[in-house]
Design an enzyme around this catalytic site. Structure first.
Site, mmCIF file in Angstrom:
data_model
loop_
_atom_site.group_PDB
_atom_site.id
_atom_site.type_symbol
_atom_site.label_atom_id
_atom_site.label_comp_id
_atom_site.label_asym_id
_atom_site.label_seq_id
_atom_site.Cartn_x
_atom_site.Cartn_y
_atom_site.Cartn_z
ATOM 1 N N GLY A 90 96.006 -12.509 52.104
ATOM 2 C CA GLY A 90 95.869 -11.137 52.587
ATOM 3 C C GLY A 90 96.808 -10.216 51.850
ATOM 4 O O GLY A 90 97.989 -10.166 52.151
ATOM 5 N N GLY A 91 96.290 -9.551 50.835
ATOM 6 C CA GLY A 91 97.026 -8.460 50.210
ATOM 7 C C GLY A 91 98.099 -8.841 49.215
ATOM 8 O O GLY A 91 98.909 -7.996 48.832
ATOM 9 N N THR A 99 91.816 -9.926 46.560
ATOM 10 C CA THR A 99 91.518 -8.622 45.956
ATOM 11 C C THR A 99 92.287 -8.370 44.657
ATOM 12 O O THR A 99 91.765 -7.726 43.736
ATOM 13 C CB THR A 99 91.811 -7.524 46.991
ATOM 14 O OG1 THR A 99 91.006 -7.776 48.144
ATOM 15 C CG2 THR A 99 91.481 -6.140 46.454
ATOM 16 N N ASN A 153 85.146 -3.557 52.249
ATOM 17 C CA ASN A 153 83.894 -4.107 51.741
ATOM 18 C C ASN A 153 82.949 -4.409 52.879
ATOM 19 O O ASN A 153 83.355 -4.758 53.986
ATOM 20 C CB ASN A 153 84.141 -5.362 50.891
ATOM 21 C CG ASN A 153 84.098 -6.631 51.718
ATOM 22 O OD1 ASN A 153 83.029 -7.130 52.064
ATOM 23 N ND2 ASN A 153 85.263 -7.146 52.082
ATOM 24 N N CYS A 202 84.287 -13.632 59.341
ATOM 25 C CA CYS A 202 83.788 -12.508 58.555
ATOM 26 C C CYS A 202 83.384 -11.361 59.474
ATOM 27 O O CYS A 202 82.577 -11.541 60.380
ATOM 28 C CB CYS A 202 82.582 -12.921 57.710
ATOM 29 S SG CYS A 202 81.922 -11.534 56.773
#
Lengths: 300, 270
Positions: free
Chosen positions: A247-248, A270, A72, A133
């Site tokens: 994370g993931g 996500t 992204n 970021c």
């Protein structure tokens, strides 16, 4: 931490009903997921990163799927401090949803104004500093890769938001994330969140150009889970404050692995795009079988 | 998100019909409790339970009846391929109905619908809905495709007063793009209408807005975009729009998908 009994978790002085949160970014301002996710059932949500001024974010393509991942380049688009503190945050609080407010700044001046605005609300008892970021020109990763800057940013947040818990969210795009975590701890952070997205890119072979205007983008999703797990393991071995694993996460099992690596809490990002009930499923598993004990006995 | 009730549903595939070399009509039994949807609303389908492909795929609703939810699917990548291979009896996760705006009704006036490729889907939903509600007078569909093999018009003939087809290679119907075809139909007086609705590739919609829209009282278009959350949270599917205070990025999924085409800053959109 226990394997049975209560699944409540304390970060700073704040007691959360359970250690499952939505991650900043995908979580938006929470209200978008009405009908999809029962936010009251989660420990809390880390709201979309807010900057002092509203931010339009990056032009051009912002999303690109990869095998098991998502690149992204949103660029911290957000409504700004005034709308966030005036409208979005009160709505979450009114509904009994536990927010952790994610803050970022493009420069020191913007950071000071943002913290002053946050302090003025009188509503903020816990924040997550987005020091990582990869999708913005200034602030973000440039600050978050320098231990001295981390120390300065965390220290100032401690001063201005006195009594509030300060969480530092760190980038994996460094040689030793443990060093950054240590800097945050020494500056007074109450917890560490790891990790933010991993820098990646893609090329459109038809037009022979990078897919994203800024060329680089942030990779999230199941593809980055092993990287996040190692980072959490490493940080747990470096600092004494709680570590929040993100994370993931793609399954209940992934969440259990973060706890076994020593994380005190987890965030789901996500995965809520495609398996929106996953955070609730993790809560249900923890309620049933407790939080798994850490198997991470290295280091201190 | 304002106004629309939405949810997550398990839906059973009730039909999979080949329409052209690449396009299929996928029929789901309407899941229990699936809210009513309006023209322009979409659903996001999780095509399998593995992380490859990762995201749900957004599809305009082509029809929603008391018993069925129908989607028009063009096989273009791994996600649509799996959906295109769905067999009757398969179950899939569907999020919906999604979208923050819908096509405004023509209020009894004549309307032209321009559907490029699978952009046909929301045009059909609009025509069918308004026919059921007796909201439209004459409805004209201009359906454009690259070749006759990709034309989809025949299965929806009865939904419109008249269907016009064009192909870029001239293998069937008008030889050229849908926008040029509409221009010539208007010039010849073959059709006249006050409302223009469209959905299709960005290039087609932009060209409609710049070349033809002044012949109509309004032009509403449903935009296509790659999406992640589908609900306005991630801000991944933005499009530049003209606002009173200047340019603003709007999320296709939640600020649209239906926009007044004159509000899109086409010159800034790639």
């Amino acid at each position: 931490m226990s394997t049975t009994g209560s699944i409540k978790v304390t970060i700073g002085d704040i007691l959360f009903d359970n250690p499952v949160f939505l991650a900043s970014g995908p979580a938006g301002y929470g209200e978008e997921y009405d009908g999809f996710i029962d936010l009251q059932r989660l420990g809390g949500i880390v709201t979309k990163t807010v900057t002092y001024e509203p931010k339009a974010g990056n032009p051009g393509t912002r999303l690109q799927e990869t095998p098991g991942g998502l690149l992204n380049s949103v660029g911290l688009e957000n409504v700004g401090a005034s709308v966030f503190f005036g409208e979005k945050l009160p709505r979450l609080l009114d509904r009994g949803i536990r927010p952790i407010v994610s803050l970022a700044a493009e420069d020191w001046d913007g950071y000071r104004k943002l913290l002053d605005a946050a302090a003025d609300t009188g509503m903020i008892d816990i924040v997550e500093l987005n020091l990582s970021c990869p999708n913005v020109e200034r602030g973000g990763m440039a600050v978050g890769t320098d231990p001295r800057m981390i120390s300065r940013y965390v220290g100032h947040a401690k001063d201005i938001l006195s009594g509030a818990a300060i969480i530092a969210k760190l980038t994996p795009n460094v040689q030793d994330i443990g060093r950054l975590a240590l800097a945050a701890e020494e500056a007074g952070a109450s917890a560490i969140t790891a990790i933010n997205t991993i820098v990646g890119m893609d090329i459109d072979i038809r037009v022979k150009k990078p897919v994203f205007k800024r060329k680089r983008a942030g990779l999230s999703g199941p593809a980055i889970f092993p990287v996040a797990l190692e980072a959490v393991w490493r940080i747990v071995n470096t600092v004494d404050i709680p570590v929040i694993g993100v994370g993931g996460i793609d399954s209940v099992d992934d969440a259990l692995k973060f706890f076994m690596a020593g994380a005190a809490a987890v965030q789901v990002g996500t995965a809520i795009f495609y398996d929106s009930h996953l955070p609730e499923k993790i809560v249900t598993e923890l309620e049933k079988n407790g939080i798994p004990a850490s198997i991470n006995t290295e280091g201190n | 998100m304002a106004g629309i009730e939405k949810g997550l549903f398990r839906a059973e595939v009730a039909g999979n019909e080949k329409l052209s070399s690449a396009c299929r009509l996928i029929r789901f039994a309407r899941p229990e409790g699936f809210p009513d949807a309006k023209p322009g609303h979409f659903v996001a389908v999780r095509v399998n339970s593995s992380p490859v492909p990762l995201l749900r795929r957004p599809y305009s609703i082509m029809d929603l009846t008391e018993t069925e939810l129908v989607l028009l699917v063009k096989v273009v990548g791994p996600g649509s391929r799996l959906l295109g291979e769905a067999e009757v009896g398969d179950w899939m996760d569907i999020a919906g109905p999604l979208g923050g705006t819908v096509f405004p009704s023509p209020d009894g006036e004549d309307a032209v619908f321009v559907g490029g490729g699978t952009g046909l889907a929301p045009m059909i939903f609009a025509a069918r809905t308004w026919k059921r509600e007796k909201d439209s007078a004459n409805t004209y569909l201009i359906h454009g495709a690259a070749t006759s093999e990709e034309l989809l018009g025949t299965f929806c003939e009865e939904d419109f007063t008249k269907v016009f087809r064009s192909t870029m290679d001239g293998s069937e119907g008008f030889n050229g793009d849908a926008v040029s075809f509409l221009q010539s139909l208007l010039k010849d007086g073959a059709i006249s209408a006050s409302k223009l609705y469209s959905c299709g590739p960005a290039g087609m919609v932009k060209s409609l807005e710049l070349k033809v829209s002044t012949r109509f009282d309004s032009h509403y278009t449903s935009l296509e975009a790659v999406m992640a959350c589908g609900v306005g949270a991630c801000r991944g599917c933005t499009v530049p729009s003209r606002e009173e205070e200047g340019r603003k990025l709007m999320a296709v999924c939640s600020d649209g998908t239906v926009f007044d085409a004159s509000q899109i800053a086409w010159e800034d959109w790639e």
